[in-house]
Structures are given as structure tokens and as C-alpha cells.
Design an enzyme around this catalytic site. Structure first.
Site, PDB file in Angstrom:
ATOM      1  N   LYS A  23      39.895  43.042  30.258  1.00 34.44           N
ATOM      2  CA  LYS A  23      40.402  44.356  30.650  1.00 34.44           C
ATOM      3  C   LYS A  23      41.872  44.528  30.312  1.00 34.44           C
ATOM      4  CE  LYS A  23      40.172  45.539  35.099  1.00 34.44           C
ATOM      5  NZ  LYS A  23      41.382  46.126  35.729  1.00 34.44           N
ATOM      6  N   GLY A  92      45.669  50.994  37.978  1.00 36.20           N
ATOM      7  CA  GLY A  92      47.107  50.813  38.108  1.00 36.20           C
ATOM      8  C   GLY A  92      47.751  50.432  36.792  1.00 36.20           C
ATOM      9  N   ARG A 120      48.594  53.100  46.129  1.00 38.40           N
ATOM     10  CA  ARG A 120      49.253  51.916  45.579  1.00 38.40           C
ATOM     11  C   ARG A 120      50.718  52.224  45.250  1.00 38.40           C
ATOM     12  NH1 ARG A 120      45.291  49.119  41.289  1.00 38.40           N
ATOM     13  NH2 ARG A 120      46.928  47.552  41.415  1.00 38.40           N
ATOM     14  N   SER A 162      55.016  40.853  38.819  1.00 36.97           N
ATOM     15  CA  SER A 162      53.903  41.714  38.442  1.00 36.97           C
ATOM     16  C   SER A 162      53.910  41.965  36.948  1.00 36.97           C
ATOM     17  CB  SER A 162      54.002  43.053  39.181  1.00 36.97           C
ATOM     18  OG  SER A 162      53.157  44.016  38.602  1.00 36.97           O
ATOM     19  N   GLN A 164      52.224  44.257  35.474  1.00 37.81           N
ATOM     20  CA  GLN A 164      52.246  45.697  35.243  1.00 37.81           C
ATOM     21  C   GLN A 164      53.674  46.235  35.291  1.00 37.81           C
ATOM     22  OE1 GLN A 164      49.577  47.621  37.977  1.00 37.81           O
ATOM     23  NE2 GLN A 164      47.782  46.495  37.266  1.00 37.81           N
ATOM     24  N   ASP A 309      43.651  38.666  40.741  1.00 35.26           N
ATOM     25  CA  ASP A 309      42.320  39.245  40.670  1.00 35.26           C
ATOM     26  C   ASP A 309      41.214  38.227  40.930  1.00 35.26           C
ATOM     27  OD1 ASP A 309      43.157  41.863  40.081  1.00 35.26           O
ATOM     28  OD2 ASP A 309      43.420  41.353  37.970  1.00 35.26           O
ATOM     29  N   LYS A 336      46.462  45.926  46.348  1.00 34.22           N
ATOM     30  CA  LYS A 336      45.497  46.119  45.264  1.00 34.22           C
ATOM     31  C   LYS A 336      44.562  47.272  45.632  1.00 34.22           C
ATOM     32  CE  LYS A 336      45.477  43.881  42.082  1.00 34.22           C
ATOM     33  NZ  LYS A 336      46.223  44.077  40.809  1.00 34.22           N
ATOM     34  N   ARG A 381      36.597  43.802  43.018  1.00 33.95           N
ATOM     35  CA  ARG A 381      36.678  42.347  43.179  1.00 33.95           C
ATOM     36  C   ARG A 381      36.053  41.895  44.505  1.00 33.95           C
ATOM     37  NH1 ARG A 381      37.822  41.227  37.892  1.00 33.95           N
ATOM     38  NH2 ARG A 381      39.709  42.317  37.233  1.00 33.95           N
TER      39      ARG A 381
END
Length: 422
Positions: A23, A92, A120, A162, A164, A309, A336, A381
Site C-alpha cells: 500500500k 491518512g 486524525r 511518522s 507520513q 500497522d 490511527k 487492522r
């Protein structure tokens, strides 16, 4: 301990090639095309709700996208619209990385998502992007991003480790005036740096700090074949470990060191698990071998950002292990798709597992699951993790449709393990 199928006559042998494309790389293979010149080619792109959001936003921003023979061809637009409404659904990654990319573009961009994504925190990208010269109207979605074609390079330390947040910063810094530096307490997953450096971007590392030089020209187009996602493969690995007499081989798995730390934790728990590297280019790719094993408790307190994750699946393995397992410094789990500390604790207790909750983790005492009904809380998840309990007990997980977010074919694979249970 690399073994081949049928090494033990009493073992059921499973071998999977195409499981679930990664992903993280699927998202990035679309978003990074906006920094390139020419047409890029993506093979084995993940077909899921999250990656669909990224692909649709790319089209909204003017990218030319063509699907042909299991491949996606994408060419970035010459100009990006001055205004656009960008629907990120549950992703996200989509929201934060596109915010970083568009922060250097003159215009106003409305970002929104589903109920979960709206909860989030986006302050973690708002702060650095605004220090560089962009503007974000709210610390939560929906928000309006006002880009600035004259972003300035800055030095920034993130309180949160992070990938992201780091990726959003990198995408902005590549289009800023002057060098930028980014640091975090613990190195987060590094797909963005590897991918962009492979294309020729100047991103250098010094311990937990990276230095980003602005691009002087567009990067070249690329061809990429997305390998299997270790975060998805993790669920099949745990399924094998807690089954009786099963051997598993999964081919073409992404083996980036920042993505396989959860497998290393399983090995510390006694898992018979090994890797075989077959390719080491843009990313490290290879095969994973695993065999049903007796597991023991373990303490986990480092590199939590490398397995954010995978921890829900790891918790199921801990619940099946002998002894007590402890997870600390995992407070990021609370931000999350659900509060994964709270939801894991609630569901484990519901199934008869003794578990204690900390602000930053949990303590799980291995035991025997009871039959029961649990909730997914809309978190893919969580849903996939508790579906694993079906290998040992009768279990109903309500709200399983959220699995479509990341691993649409999950139950096709899980059925092999439930068929083997005694």
C-alpha cells in the site's frame, strides 16, 4: 533456516505469490509522478479503497491515467488547477502526502475524508508546512490548504516519528527555496527517501536527520513493480504460526528493514521464520518462509514506528504465546483509524484474554481464547487481527467490510488456515 515445501510429511504446505501489493509504495508511485517528466509505468498496483482515493485525486489534479494489461500509466499535468476538492476517504497517507506536494503550488485545495480520517490529527503536518510558508485552515479535516510557490527551506524536528509527516515535509522541501533539514527521535519508515533518491533527488542522511536539497529540474519517469505488502503478509504469517502443522512461503515480499521489524519480534518470540533476498534495487524484495511454532512472551519498546500497522496482528500472536508480553512507547497507536490500544484491549478482554492497558501500550498474558463476538471499530487492522482468532475458536467480527481499505482478498487467503484447523 530457509526451508522448502514438503520438508515434513505431516505439515500442510502453502505457497503464495500474489497476495496484496504494498500500500505504501502504491500510494507513492502515484504521488511521486507529479515530480517527474514523462509517463511512468506501475505494475501490480494495489486495488483498494485507500489507493483508489490517491488515484482519483491524481486525476482531479490533471494527471493522465491509463490502465492497460494490469499496469497503470501515469503522466503528470503541465499545470495543476488553482482550486480543487480532494476526497481522501480513509487514507491518512493520501491526505498528508498530497498536502506536502501541493503546499508549493499556488492555489486553494480543500481536503476532506470519512468520519475516521476527520478525527486524525493534521497539526503534525500543519506546523512544518506553515513554517515553510503554506497555510492550513484547521488541525483536522476538512481543511483548506493554501499553497505558496515561494516556500522557504527550514530546519524542523518532529515530535512524532511518522513516515507520513516526514514524507509531506520532503515533498514540500523539494520545491522550496534553499536546503531543508528534518529530524525525528526515531527513524521512521524510509520508502519516500529511497524512492526519490533512486530517481535522483538529493536527500542525504545523518543519523536521525535528513537533508533535502530543492530539485533543479523534474525527475525522470519510472517503471515500478509493486511487491507484496509486509503489513498484509504479517497477518498470514501470524495465521501460520498459530495454526497446527502448517508451512508457508510467500514470494516477492517487500523486505525493507523498516518494514519487517514485526517479523523480527516474532522471531524473538520463537517463530521459525526466515527471509531470502532475491532483489535489492529501489527496494529490497524477497521470500518469507514460516512454520507453525510455539511462541513465548516478549517485551517491545523500540522501533514502534516501524510496525505501527502490524502491532494488532502481533497482539494476537502474544495472546497465543506462553507467558506475558509488554508493549510500550506505542502511543501513536491511539491516532490511527481507531484508538488501537483501546480497541485491542477491549476485544481481547471480550475473548477471555487477560490484558492491561497503559497510556502508551499494553500488557498481554498468553492464554486460551473463548468463543465470542467483537467489533472492528471501522479499523481494517483490528478486523483482520481478530479474524485470525477463527483459526482456534468460533469468532464473529462485526464490521468486516473495512478490510477493503487495504487487503480486499484477505479472506481468500485466511480460508486456507481455517480449513487446516483441527
Amino acid at each position: 533456516m530457509i526451508f522448502l515445501p514438503k520438508t515434513r510429511s505431516n505439515f500442510q504446505c502453502l505457497e503464495f505469490d500474489r497476495v496484496s501489493p504494498d500500500k505504501s509504495l502504491s500510494h507513492r508511485s502515484i504521488i511521486f509522478s507529479f515530480l517527474t517528466q514523462g509517463r511512468s509505468e506501475i505494475e501490480n498496483f494495489l486495488d483498494s479503497q485507500d489507493t483508489y482515493a490517491t488515484l482519483q485525486i491524481a486525476k482531479t489534479l490533471g494527471a493522465k491515467v491509463q490502465k492497460k494489461n494490469q499496469r497503470i500509466f501515469i503522466e503528470s499535468p503541465k499545470e495543476i488547477p488553482q482550486q480543487a476538492n480532494l476526497q481522501c476517504l480513509n487514507s491518512g497517507t493520501t491526505m498528508r502526502l498530497f498536502a506536502g506536494l501541493l503546499s508549493s503550488k499556488s492555489g486553494q485545495f480543500l481536503f476532506d475524508g470519512d468520519k475516521s480520517l476527520r478525527q486524525r490529527p493534521m497539526q503534525r503536518i500543519k506546523t512544518p508546512l506553515e513554517l515553510m510558508g503554506a497555510s492550513i485552515s484547521s488541525p483536522y479535516a476538512p481543511f483548506v490548504l493554501r499553497g505558496n510557490s515561494q516556500l522557504r527551506g527550514i530546519e524542523y524536528h518532529s515530535e512524532v516519528s511518522s513516515a507520513q509527516v516526514k514524507s509531506a515535509f520532503i515533498l514540500a522541501a523539494l520545491c522550496a527555496n534553499g536546503e531543508s533539514k528534518y529530524s525525528e527521535d526515531e527513524l521512521s519508515r524510509n520508502h519516500t527517501e529511497r524512492f526519490l533518491t533512486h530517481l535522483g533527488a538529493k536527500i542525504t542522511h545523518l543519523q536521525n536527520q535528513i537533508c533535502i536539497s530543492p530539485l533543479t529540474c523534474l525527475l525522470p519517469s519510472y517503471k515500478i513493480k509493486i511487491p507484496n505488502d509486509p503489513s498484509s503478509v504479517m497477518f498470514l504469517v501470524v495465521a501460520c504460526l498459530i495454526s497446527s502443522c502448517v508451512e508457508l512461503k510467500v514470494s516477492q515480499v517487500l523486505l525493507n528493514p523498516t518494514r519487517i521489524y514485526a517479523f523480527e519480534i516474532l522471531k524473538k518470540m520463537g517463530a521459525q521464520l526466515d527471509y531470502e533476498v532475491v532483489e535489492d534495487g529501489l527496494e529490497t524484495i524477497g521470500n518469507i518462509y514460516v512454520r507453525s511454532s510455539e511462541l513465548r512472551g516478549v517485551e517491545v519498546s523500540t522501533h514502534l514506528s516501524w510496525m505501527i500497522d502490524e502491532i494488532p496482528a502481533l497482539c494476537i500472536a502474544m495472546a497465543c504465546a506462553k507467558g506475558t508480553s509488554i508493549i510500550r512507547h506505542a502511543q501513536e497507536l491511539r491516532f490511527k483509524e481507531s484508538d488501537r490500544i483501546a480497541t485491542m484491549v477491549l476485544n481481547l478482554k471480550q475473548l477471555g484474554i487477560e490484558v492491561g492497558e497503559f497510556d502508551d501500550g499494553m500488557e498481554i498474558k498468553g492464554g486460551e481464547f473463548q468463543d465470542g463476538v467483537v467489533q472492528s471499530y471501522g479499523d481494517h487492522r483490528i478486523a483482520m487481527s481478530f479474524a485470525l482468532v477463527g483459526i482456534r475458536r468460533r469468532i464473529e467480527v462485526r464490521g468486516m467490510e473495512c478490510v477493503q481499505i487495504s487487503f480486499p482478498r484477505y479472506f481468500e487467503f485466511l480460508k486456507f488456515f481455517t480449513d487446516f484447523k483441527e
